[in-house]
Design an enzyme around this catalytic site. Structure first.
Site, PDB file in Angstrom:
ATOM      1  N   SER A   1       4.650  33.388   3.686  1.00 20.23           N
ATOM      2  CA  SER A   1       4.356  34.135   4.905  1.00 20.23           C
ATOM      3  C   SER A   1       3.071  33.656   5.570  1.00 20.23           C
ATOM      4  O   SER A   1       2.763  34.045   6.694  1.00 20.23           O
ATOM      5  CB  SER A   1       4.248  35.635   4.603  1.00 20.23           C
ATOM      6  OG  SER A   1       3.108  35.916   3.810  1.00 20.23           O
TER       7      SER A   1
ATOM      8  N   LYS B   1      -0.082  44.194   5.161  1.00 24.96           N
ATOM      9  CA  LYS B   1      -0.810  43.054   5.707  1.00 24.96           C
ATOM     10  C   LYS B   1      -1.589  43.460   6.958  1.00 24.96           C
ATOM     11  O   LYS B   1      -2.712  42.992   7.183  1.00 24.96           O
ATOM     12  CB  LYS B   1       0.164  41.922   6.037  1.00 24.96           C
ATOM     13  CG  LYS B   1       0.834  41.319   4.814  1.00 24.96           C
ATOM     14  CD  LYS B   1       1.902  40.326   5.215  1.00 24.96           C
ATOM     15  CE  LYS B   1       2.613  39.752   3.990  1.00 24.96           C
ATOM     16  NZ  LYS B   1       3.714  38.834   4.347  1.00 24.96           N
TER      17      LYS B   1
END
Length: 278
Positions: free
Chosen positions: A159, A202
């Site tokens: 990611s 996140k």
């Protein structure tokens, strides 16, 4: 007895081979870390390696006339750490990068030991950045260093691919990047940004790191969080986790953060945000 001795000898040989591989891996990690630190110090001699500034530092010209060698850049990447069943937290790590003369390869090191699978994603990201920048970087190597504050295992290393692509593009184009923009997302060689997990965690890690804009893949402005519900029956406490769909920007606002969450689908879109004027 002879068979058992042979088995023991084979086991000892395998153990010795594994130890040799471990020592070689640790040695390579140290060499790459010092190489990247050397390049960054050459381009920004006043920078402290323990708390590097986020942004781009332009380097000096090479003998061929290009100005890629010794340029350095850094930004935040965010990941997710598992802390048990349905329990996660986001972490912000510093990603430093530098270009040196080489053969078009990518080298990754981590400080301290961080379990993040970044090598393959970084190689793809470098290819995407070269395509986006329109630069033949076959004579350049990209040195990457991931810096954290603790020994952790980060879930979903790929990611960070979009962030690596932005970082590499800023180096290839000698463009400064904003310190208050953070991105999460995978990337392919064409520069398309793909979906990832743990967006909410996140996002919170990015907000704590000072982000004002958080870039997410297309269609991921909403995410699922798990709500804990405890029910006591006699001496026994039952714990259940229920999924809840939330708007990420609204979720951050309720946490006290003023962060704009923006969906992007390509490296070009992301790079525009990182290089835009505040």
């Amino acid at each position: 007895m002879a068979v058992e001795a042979l088995k023991n000898r084979k086991a000892s040989s395998a153990t010795y081979a594994l130890l040799c591989l471990l020592v070689a891996s640790l040695a390579l990690n140290v060499v790459l870390s010092y190489a990247l630190l050397y390049e960054i110090r050459r381009s920004a001699p006043t920078t402290s390696p323990a708390t590097p500034p986020i942004g781009t530092s332009k380097g000096t010209e090479t003998t061929t006339g290009t100005s890629y060698s010794h340029s350095s850049s850094s930004l935040y990447i965010v990941g997710v750490v598992s802390e048990g069943a349905f329990t996660y937290r986001g972490v912000a790590l510093i990603l430093q990068g530098a270009l040196i003369e080489g053969e078009g390869k990518v080298y990754v090191s981590t400080t301290p030991k961080i379990g993040i699978e970044l090598q393959e994603a970084a190689e793809t990201a470098f290819k995407a950045a070269r395509r986006f920048a329109g630069v033949d970087a076959s004579n350049l190597d990209l040195l990457l260093s991931v810096i954290g504050s603790e020994n952790i295992y980060v879930v979903d290393g790929p990611s960070a691919g979009a962030a690596v692509a932005v970082l590499a593009s800023s180096l290839l184009l000698n463009r400064s990047i904003r310190s208050d923009v953070v991105i999460t997302g995978t990337i392919d060689e064409l520069g398309n940004i793909g979906p990832v997990g743990g967006i909410v965690y996140k996002a919170e890690a990015a907000a704590k790191a000072g982000a004002k804009i958080f870039l997410v893949p297309l269609g991921q402005r909403t995410d699922v969080v798990y709500v804990t519900v405890e029910r006591r029956v006699g001496p026994i406490t039952y714990i259940r986790y229920y999924p809840q769909l939330v708007d990420v920007e609204e979720y951050l606002r309720r946490k006290g953060y003023d962060v704009k969450v923006v969906e992007v689908s390509s490296l070009r879109e992301a790079f525009d945000y990182f290089t835009s004027v505040r």
